[in-house]
Design an enzyme around this catalytic site. Structure first.
Site, short mmCIF file in Angstrom:
data_model
loop_
_atom_site.label_atom_id
_atom_site.label_comp_id
_atom_site.label_asym_id
_atom_site.label_seq_id
_atom_site.Cartn_x
_atom_site.Cartn_y
_atom_site.Cartn_z
N GLY A 119 44.71 -50.59 -24.31
CA GLY A 119 46.00 -50.94 -24.00
C GLY A 119 46.33 -50.46 -22.72
O GLY A 119 46.11 -49.28 -22.46
N LYS A 179 30.82 -45.33 -25.35
CA LYS A 179 31.76 -44.07 -25.51
C LYS A 179 31.14 -43.07 -26.61
O LYS A 179 31.21 -41.94 -26.41
CB LYS A 179 33.05 -44.74 -26.33
CG LYS A 179 33.92 -45.58 -25.49
CD LYS A 179 34.64 -46.39 -26.29
CE LYS A 179 35.80 -47.18 -25.46
NZ LYS A 179 36.49 -48.27 -26.41
#
Ligand code: HSE
Length: 323
Positions: free
Chosen positions: A303, A205
């Site tokens: 999630g 990231k």
């Protein structure tokens, strides 16, 4: 009326969250796009798994070519995870003239220039908002509203699993192993959680953030990276006694000579810093821009539904250009 047809690669946790986001908000999504939006084909071997969604069996295909060679499909969503075969499939989709949306930080970070070039040459969009910070709209903000800034620094809590583990160890005194199992059960952790706990996911990231913020691409393998496996309860207690918290931080800074310094490692932060209030699987990206000043993006960083939200946002941005 034009119908936006989507091919989905992978119906795992995030694929299911994306499918659910579309079904849950279909009327609003189609109203905003101005056309029907449908996932018409899905590349997935595990057809029978109970995902809590109704997926007609005829949507499942066995080969990616069944999607790439379908002239009616406009957009491919890649949610397989991992570098390969995902990166090669993303490139094939782009070179087949399909727009691609992905949440796959590993594939994008390891192949940043290759994939952007394929998109440019294919005359299509490659969007990957969901790859950093899950549901937090950070990449679109950095490259859109904030594009007039010269950025000097980024400090990110960009891995939900490790933040969840460190947070539970800190606030509930639980052991590392107990909390890791919990994070896996909740669907935050990677299939192989080594990528989370060793800091590799955060390095992926950071690589993407640096490419976009500093126009400085570094392969994630070249980012000095240390995970959280050696953080002990004693370290956490020692930090607490000094009003500090231990967080896994992805850090990059533009130095005065123009060079970029970067690393991922557990860092101690003072308990009054905005990043200290980031609990559970939440993520936050703290940036400094020379016009805007300091900003912190905060929200659910992992999630199925938060990530599905970001994936569908990218899909809608593309879809609106097609109707
Ligand atoms: N395993 C990742 C995390 C998923 O825990 O943050 C979201 O990229």
């Amino acid at each position: 009326m034009k119908e936006i047809k989507i091919g989905l690669l992978g119906l795992g946790n995030i694929g299911t969250g994306t499918y659910k986001t579309l079904e849950m908000n279909r009327d609003q999504i189609e109203g905003s796009v101005g056309a029907p939006v449908n996932i018409v084909r899905i590349l997935e071997k595990d057809i029978d798994r109970d995902r809590g969604i109704e997926v007609p069996r005829e949507k499942f295909v066995a080969k990616a070519e069944d999607i790439f060679e379908d002239p009616e499909i406009d957009i491919v969503i890649e949610l397989l995870g991992g570098v390969e075969p995902a990166a090669t499939l993303i490139e094939s989709a782009l070179r087949s003239g399909k727009h691609v949306v992905t949440a796959n930080k590993a594939a994008v970070a390891a192949n940043y220039h290759r994939l952007r070039k394929a998109a440019e040459e294919g005359g299509v969009q490659l969007r990957f908002e969901a790859s950093v910070g899950g549901g937090i709209p950070v990449l679109t903000a950095l490259t859109g509203c904030l594009q007039a800034n010269r950025f000097s620094r980024v400090l990110g809590i960009v891995n939900g699993t490790t933040n969840y583990i460190l947070d539970k160890m800190t606030t509930e005194g639980l052991s590392y192993d107990e909390v890791l199992k919990d994070a896996q059960a909740k669907g935050f952790a990677e299939a192989d959680p080594t990528a989370d706990v060793e800091g590799i996911d955060a390095a992926n990231k950071l690589s993407i953030l640096m490419a976009l913020m500093f126009d400085h691409y570094v392969h994630p393998k070249d980012i000095p990276t240390k995970g959280i496996t050696e953080v002990t309860a004693a370290d956490i207690e020692d930090a607490r006694s000094k009003n500090q918290l231990i967080k896994l931080i992805a850090y990059a800074e533009r130095m005065e000579d123009g060079s970029i310094k970067y690393e991922v490692r557990p860092m101690r932060i003072i308990d009054t810093h905005p990043l200290s209030g980031v609990h559970r699987e939440y993520n936050a990206v703290f940036v400094e821009g020379n016009a805007v000043g300091n900003l912190m993006f905060y929200g659910p960083g992992a999630g199925p539904l938060p990530t599905g939200s970001a994936v569908m946002g990218d899909v809608m941005e593309i879809a609106k250009t097609l109707v």
